[in-house]
Design an enzyme around this catalytic site. Structure first.
Site, PDB file in Angstrom:
ATOM      1  N   GLY A   1     -41.941 -12.368  13.044  1.00 26.85           N
ATOM      2  CA  GLY A   1     -42.590 -12.700  14.303  1.00 26.85           C
ATOM      3  C   GLY A   1     -42.259 -13.848  14.699  1.00 26.85           C
ATOM      4  O   GLY A   1     -42.496 -14.045  16.080  1.00 26.85           O
TER       5      GLY A   1
ATOM      6  N   GLU B   1     -39.061  -8.757   7.366  1.00 28.33           N
ATOM      7  CA  GLU B   1     -40.157  -7.488   7.046  1.00 28.33           C
ATOM      8  C   GLU B   1     -39.627  -6.330   6.363  1.00 28.33           C
ATOM      9  O   GLU B   1     -40.770  -6.029   5.691  1.00 28.33           O
ATOM     10  CB  GLU B   1     -40.326  -6.967   8.767  1.00 28.33           C
TER      11      GLU B   1
ATOM     12  N   ALA C   1     -45.686 -12.877  11.515  1.00 36.69           N
ATOM     13  CA  ALA C   1     -47.155 -12.348  11.715  1.00 36.69           C
ATOM     14  C   ALA C   1     -47.757 -12.815  10.483  1.00 36.69           C
ATOM     15  O   ALA C   1     -47.254 -13.140   9.365  1.00 36.69           O
ATOM     16  CB  ALA C   1     -47.153 -10.960  11.920  1.00 36.69           C
TER      17      ALA C   1
END
Ligand code: HXC
Length: 257
Positions: free
Chosen positions: A108, A131, A65
């Site tokens: 992501g 993450e 992301a």
């Protein structure tokens, strides 16, 4: 095309979606998420398309992301105005989707690959859920799909440590169906997609739907669904054609729609 972060193209009966934010290693921002979903849904509605390939660049399938876009968001922004909500439509298309992964598939990016049905990897591919290093956790399926794909314990190690996994390890773990030389990746993905798209389209939808049940429901319910779908296919011309062709020792001519 009307898109700014992806490039789309139809080759034969295969719809191609190439992520195209080279300046950010194809990081998924809200525009890319919306465009990717719109393109996949458009291919899904197109009866001339029997399979979809999603790919990135040589350097990155997608590096996650978009951290710069996400950094200042609030909890409310990420829930109520969830910029990744359109990807739920992407994950739900009926058409089989092949991910052709070269370079980074992190966060992501790895989660996007896992929304597809088949993951082919170049020998340069690197998978991971980093993450934890950003003070968050995977948010678009990483903890769930990775644990189902490679088992709880290996997924837990990757999610809790953020360690990256090379293509060969990902193949051994069962995340990737095949590793190919980087130069051959797109040709291989095209061949797999062409093969899928050459069969009956409703039967491909049926196979994907039944397979998805294995990831989303109990075994008992999945078995019931499979049996129901299997029986319903005997109402289609394509079943008669496929089985007659076998008996007559000729290639079947499926209707593709
Ligand atoms: C925004 C990114 C980005 C990202 C790379 N870039 N990844 N921008 N979001 N996820 C940008 C860099 O800032 C840089 O821009 C350019 O792309 C090139 O990246 P470099 O870091 O210079 O390349 P390199 O040194 O080769 O390192 C590659 C890399 C590294 C190892 C992939 O970029 C990296 O660690 N990226 C972040 C990976 C990550 O943490 N992903 C998870 C994100 S969180 P400039 O302008 O400096 O040239 C996530 C949550 C999903 O995905 C759940 C959402 C609900």
């Amino acid at each position: 095309s009307e898109y700014t972060t992806i490039v789309t193209e139809t080759r034969g009966r295969v719809g191609w979606i190439t992520l195209n934010r080279p300046e950010a290693l194809n990081a998924l921002n809200s525009t890319l998420a919306a465009e990717l979903a719109a393109a996949a849904v458009a291919f899904d509605r197109d009866e001339e398309v029997g399979a979809i390939v999603v790919t990135g660049s040589e350097r990155a399938f997608a590096a996650g992301a978009d951290i710069k876009e996400m950094a200042g968001k609030s909890a409310r922004d990420m829930s109520v105005d969830n910029p990744f909500a359109p990807l739920e439509d992407f994950a739900r298309v009926r058409t089989p989707v092949v991910a052709a992964v070269a370079g980074y598939a992190l966060g992501g990016g790895c989660e996007l690959a896992m929304m597809c049905d088949i993951i082919l990897a170049a020998d340069t591919a690197v998978f991971g859920q980093p993450e934890i290093d950003l003070g968050v956790i995977p948010g678009i399926g990483g903890t769930q799909r990775l644990a189902r794909a490679i088992g709880y314990y290996k997924a837990a190690e990757l999610v809790l440590t953020g360690r990256r996994m090379a293509a060969d390890e990902a193949e051994r773990a069962g995340l990737v169906s095949r590793v190919v030389p980087a130069a051959d990746l797109l040709a291989e993905a095209g061949a797999v997609a062409d093969r899928i798209a050459s069969r009956s389209l409703p039967v491909a939808y049926a196979a994907k739907q039944a397979l998805r049940a294995s990831q989303e429901t109990t075994a008992a319910e999945g078995l019931r669904l499979e049996r129901t779908i299997f029986a319903s296919l005997f109402a289609l011309d394509d079943q008669k054609e496929g089985m007659s062709a076998f008996a007559e020792k000729r290639a079947p001519e499926f209707r593709h729609r």
